[in-house]
Write an enzyme that holds these catalytic residues in place. Structure first.
Site, PDB file in Angstrom:
ATOM      1  CE  LYS A 281       2.718  -6.931 -12.271  1.00 48.33           C
ATOM      2  NZ  LYS A 281       3.439  -8.202 -12.443  1.00 48.33           N
ATOM      3  NE  ARG A 355      12.644 -10.557  -7.313  1.00 50.30           N
ATOM      4  CZ  ARG A 355      12.702 -11.471  -8.282  1.00 50.30           C
ATOM      5  NH1 ARG A 355      13.882 -11.888  -8.720  1.00 50.30           N
ATOM      6  NH2 ARG A 355      11.614 -11.975  -8.799  1.00 50.30           N
TER       7      ARG A 355
END
Length: 507
Positions: A281, A355
């Protein structure tokens, strides 16, 4: 903080302050009728002689009575016909912000004077308790020296003029305090720094539920070895770049009077820090990635509220805890992993890790034969782009379940917006080398994430709450919000009440 009901006309006692509503073009506040005559005359004389503002949220302290240790606080409420939920919240917030600055231990609220269409005393008290606890919330555990201003307020009294509202008011206090406790627990955990709140710490916080000596709670911790043994390879791929081992806390609450009743399962994503892994990130606001465990925090907070409310349900709360870090052992873009379901996933972006954790847990909970499953996750930045910071994204394979969640949202004002799950979005997740890929690009990112999870939730009723935009506030004063503890608890209360009604109809 103590919350009580006042049934008789109000006479001032020591260190008490009454809150009076001031509406535009209304000379005498309606709540004055509930105050004893000797105090009422003093107040009326003051209002006539002074300019009291009706501007929304403006507060004026009045202390010219026979007993100067007592007072009233006037609060501007605007036009009486224009009170809505947003204005109601602003009025209560303004009151508490002012009260924090003065030395009064008790306040009396006359909520019957604040009329909102289709909302009763139960709703007003519930909202008021939650707003008060939010306004008074602080976390100073990690400061050596801090000047914490003393807050003298320790009791809030709700004046209830109508006997037929007293039971509703009592129930609202019980529900409001239980939910406020759950919200505080979720916020405290989520605000704890990631060097302390790591996967072990977060998962083992579940044992505090057993401090109540409740026989209704059973805790099980699944460690890395057990995950490897049962085949949760997608989950393990996320944590393999971190020195912190992953854990799953399984919290079983047996509250139903029908012991064999199928449970409701709540799954919380608990990434105690998400660097993005190899798909690193940007550094800006990366400190806020400690909030990637807010889903797990919300589930734990909800379980505390459930236990305090003693709900007549069987509920399983799952905290899926791990950390996503880059190192030589971290999973790479292009890796293919086998999930617990047997399906394979091509990892195209290691920052779409939530996920991968959730898909294995969604497969795992099938063993409980759940009546329904709700997962809660700070899953996608795309959901923030779509819905901002006010609405939580909702996706589901069941319209009735969706509607129940939306109904709970209306009561709590914990706002939710349903997004579509259509097979056209699922096509975007096709992989050339595996059964499915974990990302699709930039189009419809929140929905395709939901479609990915749906692949592993086909055997039961399921809903997904993407709280990426609502779990915390960003910036200099960033803090967890505790959402959606109120929403989930209300959903469970409603579900219990509906079950009770169905049992009565069956007799």
């Amino acid at each position: 903080m103590q919350f009580s009901i006042l049934k008789n006309n109000t006479n001032f006692t020591s260190n008490m302050i009454c809150i009076l509503e001031i509406f535009d073009k209304i000379n005498e506040p309606k709540s004055l009728q509930y105050i004893t005559q000797i105090n009422k005359n003093d107040i009326l004389n003051f209002i006539k002689n002074k300019k009291i503002s009706s501007h929304l949220g403006s507060c004026i302290l009045v202390q010219n009575f026979t007993h100067p240790q007592n007072a009233i606080l006037t609060v501007g409420c605007g036009k009486s016909k224009n009170i809505n939920i947003d204005k109601y919240q602003k009025i209560i917030q303004a009151i508490i912000k002012y009260i924090k600055l003065i030395k009064y231990e008790k306040i009396i609220l006359f909520l019957s004077s604040l009329n909102i269409s289709n909302l009763n005393i139960y709703w007003k008290i519930r909202q008021t308790i939650e707003i008060i606890q939010t306004e008074l919330y602080t976390l100073n555990n990690f400061k050596k020296h801090t000047k914490i201003p003393k807050i003298y307020l320790n009791e809030v009294l709700f004046y209830i003029p109508y006997r037929n509202e007293i039971k509703q008011a009592q129930l609202a206090i019980q529900h409001g305090q239980s939910i406020a406790l759950g919200v505080k627990i979720a916020k405290d955990l989520s605000n704890t720094p990631p060097n302390i709140c790591d996967p072990y710490y977060l998962s083992h916080q579940s044992y505090k539920l057993q401090d109540t000596n409740s026989k209704k709670i059973l805790i099980e911790i699944i460690d890395q070895q057990e995950m490897q043994k049962i085949g949760m390879h997608a989950y393990l791929s996320v944590s393999q770049g971190s020195k912190k081992a992953p854990y799953i806390a399984v919290i079983k609450y047996h509250g139903s009077n029908k012991p064999n009743e199928n449970p409701i399962v709540l799954i919380g994503k608990g990434l105690t820090f998400d660097s993005g892994g190899i798909s690193l990130k940007p550094s800006r606001k990366m400190d806020e990635m400690k909030y990637d465990m807010c889903g797990a925090g919300a589930v734990l907070g909800t379980m505390h509220a459930v236990l305090k409310l003693n709900l007549n349900l069987n509920i399983i709360g799952i905290l899926a805890c791990c950390e996503n870090m880059p190192d030589a052992f971290a999973c790479r873009p292009g890796d293919i992993v086998q999930t617990l379901s047997g399906k394979t996933v091509e990892i195209l972006n290691t920052d779409a890790e939530g996920r991968l954790v959730l898909c294995d847990v969604l497969s795992y909970v099938k063993k409980f034969n759940p009546q329904l499953v709700i997962d809660i996750a700070t899953l996608t930045g795309a959901c923030v782009v779509a819905l901002g910071h006010h609405y939580t994204g909702l996706m589901s394979n069941c319209d009735k379940l969706c509607q129940k969640i939306l109904d709970a949202s209306k009561i709590t004002y914990d706002l939710v917006w349903r997004l579509p799950l259509h097979k056209k979005f699922a096509y975007q997740l096709k992989s050339k080398f595996a059964d499915i890929s974990n990302v699709n690009g930039n189009d419809g990112g929140a929905i395709t994430a939901g479609c990915f999870l749906q692949e592993f939730a086909e055997e039961y009723r399921w809903a997904h709450l993407d709280i990426a935009g609502t779990a915390w506030t960003s910036g200099k004063n960033n803090s967890a919000t505790g959402r959606p503890v109120a929403l989930l608890t209300q959903f469970l209360i409603d579900h219990m009440n509906q079950k009770f009604d169905e049992d009565l109809n069956a007799k």
